[in-house]
Motif scaffolding. Structure first.
Motif, PDB file in Angstrom:
ATOM      1  N   SER A  64       0.733  -1.224   0.104  1.00 27.30           N
ATOM      2  CA  SER A  64      -0.059  -0.041   0.149  1.00 27.30           C
ATOM      3  C   SER A  64       0.891   1.386   0.052  1.00 27.30           C
ATOM      4  O   SER A  64       0.369   2.484   0.047  1.00 27.30           O
ATOM      5  CB  SER A  64      -0.975   0.042   1.339  1.00 27.30           C
ATOM      6  N   ALA A  65       2.144   1.192   0.185  1.00 26.44           N
ATOM      7  CA  ALA A  65       3.073   2.443   0.009  1.00 26.44           C
ATOM      8  C   ALA A  65       2.950   3.017  -1.280  1.00 26.44           C
ATOM      9  O   ALA A  65       2.651   2.562  -2.429  1.00 26.44           O
ATOM     10  CB  ALA A  65       4.185   1.931   0.221  1.00 26.44           C
ATOM     11  N   VAL A  66       2.757   4.544  -1.046  1.00 30.59           N
ATOM     12  CA  VAL A  66       2.458   5.378  -2.008  1.00 30.59           C
ATOM     13  C   VAL A  66       3.602   6.275  -1.749  1.00 30.59           C
ATOM     14  O   VAL A  66       4.094   6.889  -0.825  1.00 30.59           O
ATOM     15  CB  VAL A  66       1.135   6.163  -2.106  1.00 30.59           C
ATOM     16  N   SER A  67       4.020   7.478  -3.139  1.00 29.30           N
ATOM     17  CA  SER A  67       4.827   8.219  -2.969  1.00 29.30           C
ATOM     18  C   SER A  67       4.290   9.443  -2.096  1.00 29.30           C
ATOM     19  O   SER A  67       3.017  10.000  -2.414  1.00 29.30           O
ATOM     20  CB  SER A  67       5.246   8.700  -4.229  1.00 29.30           C
ATOM     21  N   GLY A  68       5.045  10.058  -1.270  1.00 30.13           N
ATOM     22  CA  GLY A  68       4.647  11.563  -0.686  1.00 30.13           C
ATOM     23  C   GLY A  68       5.001  12.472  -1.345  1.00 30.13           C
ATOM     24  O   GLY A  68       4.781  13.744  -1.020  1.00 30.13           O
ATOM     25  N   GLY A  69       5.774  12.382  -2.305  1.00 28.82           N
ATOM     26  CA  GLY A  69       6.281  13.758  -3.151  1.00 28.82           C
ATOM     27  C   GLY A  69       7.762  13.726  -3.381  1.00 28.82           C
ATOM     28  O   GLY A  69       8.353  13.410  -4.405  1.00 28.82           O
ATOM     29  N   PRO A  70       8.487  13.877  -2.220  1.00 31.34           N
ATOM     30  CA  PRO A  70       9.902  13.866  -2.271  1.00 31.34           C
ATOM     31  C   PRO A  70      10.606  12.472  -2.488  1.00 31.34           C
ATOM     32  O   PRO A  70       9.721  11.302  -2.304  1.00 31.34           O
ATOM     33  CB  PRO A  70      10.111  14.419  -0.866  1.00 31.34           C
ATOM     34  N   GLY A  71      11.853  12.283  -3.050  1.00 33.56           N
ATOM     35  CA  GLY A  71      12.274  10.920  -3.156  1.00 33.56           C
ATOM     36  C   GLY A  71      13.127  10.492  -1.931  1.00 33.56           C
ATOM     37  O   GLY A  71      12.675  10.994  -1.034  1.00 33.56           O
ATOM     38  N   LYS A  72      13.709   9.326  -1.985  1.00 31.85           N
ATOM     39  CA  LYS A  72      14.624   8.898  -1.014  1.00 31.85           C
ATOM     40  C   LYS A  72      15.411   9.976  -0.291  1.00 31.85           C
ATOM     41  O   LYS A  72      16.117  10.614  -0.975  1.00 31.85           O
ATOM     42  CB  LYS A  72      15.033   7.562  -1.385  1.00 31.85           C
ATOM     43  N   ASP A  73      15.428  10.251   0.869  1.00 28.89           N
ATOM     44  CA  ASP A  73      16.053  11.015   1.827  1.00 28.89           C
ATOM     45  C   ASP A  73      15.843  12.651   1.165  1.00 28.89           C
ATOM     46  O   ASP A  73      16.720  13.564   1.438  1.00 28.89           O
ATOM     47  CB  ASP A  73      17.528  10.746   1.519  1.00 28.89           C
ATOM     48  N   GLY A  74      14.875  12.781   0.492  1.00 23.76           N
ATOM     49  CA  GLY A  74      14.526  14.017   0.059  1.00 23.76           C
ATOM     50  C   GLY A  74      14.021  14.865   1.297  1.00 23.76           C
ATOM     51  O   GLY A  74      14.365  16.246   1.246  1.00 23.76           O
ATOM     52  N   ILE A  75      13.623  14.115   2.420  1.00 21.40           N
ATOM     53  CA  ILE A  75      13.267  14.920   3.739  1.00 21.40           C
ATOM     54  C   ILE A  75      14.383  14.192   4.399  1.00 21.40           C
ATOM     55  O   ILE A  75      14.552  13.094   4.941  1.00 21.40           O
ATOM     56  CB  ILE A  75      12.082  14.466   4.327  1.00 21.40           C
ATOM     57  N   PRO A  76      15.368  15.176   4.670  1.00 23.52           N
ATOM     58  CA  PRO A  76      16.909  14.676   5.209  1.00 23.52           C
ATOM     59  C   PRO A  76      16.846  14.694   6.832  1.00 23.52           C
ATOM     60  O   PRO A  76      16.243  15.233   7.476  1.00 23.52           O
ATOM     61  CB  PRO A  76      17.874  15.775   5.037  1.00 23.52           C
ATOM     62  N   SER A  77      17.186  13.341   7.069  1.00 20.47           N
ATOM     63  CA  SER A  77      17.398  13.183   8.653  1.00 20.47           C
ATOM     64  C   SER A  77      18.484  13.770   9.023  1.00 20.47           C
ATOM     65  O   SER A  77      19.470  14.342   8.266  1.00 20.47           O
ATOM     66  CB  SER A  77      17.538  11.570   8.672  1.00 20.47           C
ATOM     67  N   ILE A  78      18.358  14.159  10.320  1.00 23.36           N
ATOM     68  CA  ILE A  78      19.384  14.754  11.264  1.00 23.36           C
ATOM     69  C   ILE A  78      20.458  13.607  11.820  1.00 23.36           C
ATOM     70  O   ILE A  78      19.760  12.943  12.675  1.00 23.36           O
ATOM     71  CB  ILE A  78      18.979  15.889  12.336  1.00 23.36           C
TER      72      ILE A  78
END
Length: 344
Positions: A64-78
């Motif tokens: 059921s996984a769907v794209s949230g918009g950004p790609g992998k690591d597009g939201i960068p972890s700290i």
């Protein structure tokens, strides 16, 4: 430099730029439409994609996984968090929500205004690797550590969502983990459950007053983000909320829905063994103590007036110990645990 908005497209821009025309929502990313949803087409009755009386299978969640918009690591972890003393946290206002952690003799505060842009902090607390995670779409904040027998893990964002919830991956094996579930749904560690450490929702003023020796996650992250602005809405005057956090249905698909409560109502989710319990947070606020039995274990949800939040403890012999609990928007808790008990 901090204080500057990143130009990388993200689902935050999608939420911030959502337009409603003729009951049709367009999600915009970088000036392009990534999806349309006709509100009139949304079912008014609860729907489910799982068998009655059962929680979703790991395979169903993975599929059921769907794209949230950004790609992998597009939201960068700290990955190299920096902390400052309470007196040096001038970037926080008294009503700003923070996620409080007391663990292995250390006391830390993770500001929501930082985590809303990063979602994952790969930290070390008391000498133990600990991933502090936050999903703004579901209002869930959880700290994780690898269980005994599993190598130390660090996490990143896949750019995908399951039940509108952050789908993480670990950098050691590539296994994928819905944040609210805390269990790998795919990859070499499929089926493995992470150990959890509760964090509490409170305000900076309340946390600092209760823990003047606290340290605070700094805005010096090395990323270009507009800390202090929140494209989803606002928690100003917590627990009052506005924007996405307050009303409306989830933006992204979920496997099961229920109209027992409004989608964005906050529940305290409790997990004991294979059984689940959802307690409406407002019930704990008014009753001060809510007692329940889950999987044969006596539980108490207690309101903490000092911090303005709820904690859940479980009876172990003659002692009361912290339970596995978290705040969650109702729609998200139900989507993962439709077989949950409910206290309203």
């Amino acid at each position: 430099m901090n204080g500057q908005q990143s130009h990388r497209p993200s689902r935050r821009q999608a939420v911030k730029g959502a337009g409603v025309i003729g009951c049709v929502v367009a999600l915009l990313v970088g000036g392009g439409v990534i999806g349309w949803q006709t509100l009139a087409d949304r079912p008014s009755e609860p729907v489910t994609a799982v068998q009655p009386g059962q929680d979703p299978l790991l395979e169903a969640l993975a599929d059921s996984a769907v794209s949230g918009g950004p790609g992998k690591d597009g939201i960068p972890s700290i990955d190299k968090p920096r902390f400052v003393r309470a007196g040096e946290a001038g970037f926080l206002s008294e009503d700003d929500p923070v996620f409080g952690l007391e663990y292995r003799g250390e006391v830390r505060a993770y500001p929501q205004l930082v985590l809303v842009w990063h979602e994952i902090v790969n930290d070390t607390v008391g000498g133990e690797p600990l991933a502090v995670t936050y999903c703004p779409l579901t209002g869930t904040v959880i700290a994780f550590s690898a269980p005994p027998g599993v190598q130390e893990l660090t996490f990143g964002t896949t750019g995908q969502l399951v039940n509108s919830n952050l789908l993480m991956y670990d950098r050691q094996t590539g296994s994928q983990w819905p944040q609210l579930l805390g269990q790998a749904v795919s990859g070499p560690l499929k089926g493995t459950k992470l150990d959890t450490v509760p964090l509490v929702w409170t305000t900076w003023k309340q946390w600092r007053t209760a823990h003047p020796d606290t340290t605070v996650l700094s805005t010096s992250t090395g990323a270009l983000r507009s800390y202090g602005s929140d494209p989803y809405g606002s928690y100003d005057g917590y627990p009052d909320r506005s924007g996405y956090y307050a009303t409306g249905r989830p933006i992204f698909p979920v496997l099961a829905t229920s109209d027992r409560f409004a989608d964005k109502d906050v529940v305290i989710g409790v997990r004991v063994g294979e059984e689940r319990l959802a307690i409406r947070k407002d019930l704990v606020r008014t009753a001060k103590i809510v007692r329940a039995e889950v999987s044969g274990t006596q539980m108490e949800a207690r309101w903490d007036d000092r911090l303005g939040t709820a904690r859940v403890v479980q009876q172990v012999g003659e002692r009361w110990e912290p339970a596995d609990f978290l705040d969650s928007m109702w729609f998200a808790w139900y989507a993962f645990y439709p077989n949950s008990q409910v206290r309203a």
